[in-house]
Design an enzyme around this catalytic site. Structure first.
Site, short mmCIF file in Angstrom:
data_model
loop_
_atom_site.label_atom_id
_atom_site.label_comp_id
_atom_site.label_asym_id
_atom_site.label_seq_id
_atom_site.Cartn_x
_atom_site.Cartn_y
_atom_site.Cartn_z
N HIS A 1 -1.72 -1.69 -3.86
CA HIS A 1 -2.96 -1.38 -3.15
C HIS A 1 -3.03 0.13 -2.95
CE1 HIS A 1 -6.17 -2.31 -0.16
NE2 HIS A 1 -5.69 -1.26 0.50
N MET B 1 -9.49 7.79 0.22
CA MET B 1 -10.24 8.22 1.41
C MET B 1 -10.86 9.59 1.15
SD MET B 1 -7.60 7.16 4.42
CE MET B 1 -6.64 5.63 4.34
N ASP C 1 -5.12 3.35 -1.56
CA ASP C 1 -6.14 3.71 -0.57
C ASP C 1 -6.77 5.05 -0.89
OD1 ASP C 1 -6.05 1.51 1.38
OD2 ASP C 1 -3.96 2.12 1.61
N ASP D 1 -5.87 -6.37 5.28
CA ASP D 1 -5.32 -5.02 5.16
C ASP D 1 -5.26 -4.33 6.52
OD1 ASP D 1 -4.63 -2.48 4.33
OD2 ASP D 1 -6.56 -2.03 3.39
N HIS E 1 -8.85 0.56 -3.12
CA HIS E 1 -9.66 0.37 -1.91
C HIS E 1 -10.39 1.68 -1.63
CE1 HIS E 1 -9.41 -0.43 2.75
NE2 HIS E 1 -10.67 -0.41 2.31
N SER F 1 0.86 -1.18 0.00
CA SER F 1 0.00 0.00 0.00
C SER F 1 0.90 1.23 0.00
CB SER F 1 -0.87 0.01 1.26
OG SER F 1 -1.28 1.34 1.53
N MET G 1 -12.47 3.90 0.41
CA MET G 1 -13.01 4.19 1.75
C MET G 1 -13.78 5.50 1.63
SD MET G 1 -9.63 3.04 3.83
CE MET G 1 -8.66 3.08 2.33
N MET H 1 -10.53 -5.85 6.88
CA MET H 1 -9.70 -4.82 7.53
C MET H 1 -9.22 -5.36 8.87
SD MET H 1 -9.48 -2.22 5.55
CE MET H 1 -8.45 -1.34 6.74
#
Ligand code: DX5
Ligand code: ZN
Length: 242
Positions: free
Chosen positions: A52, A56, A54, A194, A85, A27, A87, A156
């Site tokens: 990966h 957000m 992330d 993760d 991913h 990540s 979020m 998670m």
């Protein structure tokens, strides 16, 4: 450098590029963004099978990170699959943009999405492999009806929002329980873990049934990301699923 042509979003079917498993998925959340190309090249040379990313939004989680523009830039830096991913709240508004930017796998949070089935179909229609992420406190039973529609489940093992948190030990048993459920189903659904993954727990996670291991700070902690990734990938290769 990304030599594999992207399939046009909207054509459905399996995703363009998927990793071999077990797979180490660094990540980039804690990478040095001023030298992202070097950081990605180093992790790739060390054995990263995918990356990966992330995303957000400052609403679903209290942090803000990257959008499709950065995903597209990273896609040009590596031929490895990109695992995005999300979020974020209302992910349906952005899924096509992330798929066009180069996402090969897209996960959404069960806790953020009221109509999971619809959102999962949208990810597939956009040409990416769909996954659903569960917070540590969300039971795996929440996925019972949607499981056959998923290519992967992301468990998670920290509360989402930040890199560098400690692994929550109870997630180990959750991995094993989900492995059993997936095996009983006869599906090939991957289990991704993760949060707080590192040399102390990566072997046990694999033994308990994880297929994709995300590692942020264990790879990008300011020291040699190539060596860090190589050490983790070697542990993962040697571990055997029970
Ligand atoms: C946390 C993110 C993780 C994070 C992992 O919300 O979803 O992907 O980057 O970082 P580490 O491995 O440092 O916990
Ligand atoms: Zn993540």
């Amino acid at each position: 450098m990304a030599s594999v042509a992207k399939r046009k979003p909207g054509t459905g079917g399996p995703a363009a590029r998927l990793p071999e498993t077990p797979a180490l998925a660094p990540s980039i959340l804690t990478a040095d963004f001023g030298h992202l190309a070097d950081q990605i090249a180093a992790a790739e040379a060390g054995g990263a099978r995918l990356f990966h990313l992330d995303v957000m939004d400052g609403h679903f989680v209290p942090n803000l990170t990257i959008g499709p523009v950065i995903v597209e830039a990273i896609d040009r830096l590596t031929a490895r699959p990109l695992d995005v991913h999300l979020m974020i709240e209302q992910p349906d508004r952005y899924i096509e943009r992330f798929a066009r930017a180069g996402a090969d796998m897209i996960s959404i949070h069960q806790e953020a999405v009221p109509h999971l089935h619809r959102t999962v179909q949208l990810i597939r229609e956009c040409g990416a492999a769909p996954g659903v992420a569960l917070n540590p406190s969300t039971p795996i039973g929440a996925l019972e009806e949607i499981l056959p529609d998923l290519d992967y489940v992301l468990l998670m093992s920290v509360n989402p929002g930040f890199g560098g948190q400690r692994f929550i030990p109870s997630v180990m048993a959750k991995v094993a329980a989900l492995r059993q459920r997936v095996d009983e189903s006869g599906e090939k659904t991957w289990i991704e873990v993760d949060g707080g993954v590192g040399p102390d727990n990566i072997v046990a996670l694999r033994e308990n049934g994880a297929d994709i291991l995300v590692a942020g700070s264990a790879v990008f902690d300011g020291r040699d990301p190539k060596e860090r990734a190589r050490a983790l990938a070697a542990l993962l290769e040697r571990a055997r699923r029970r």
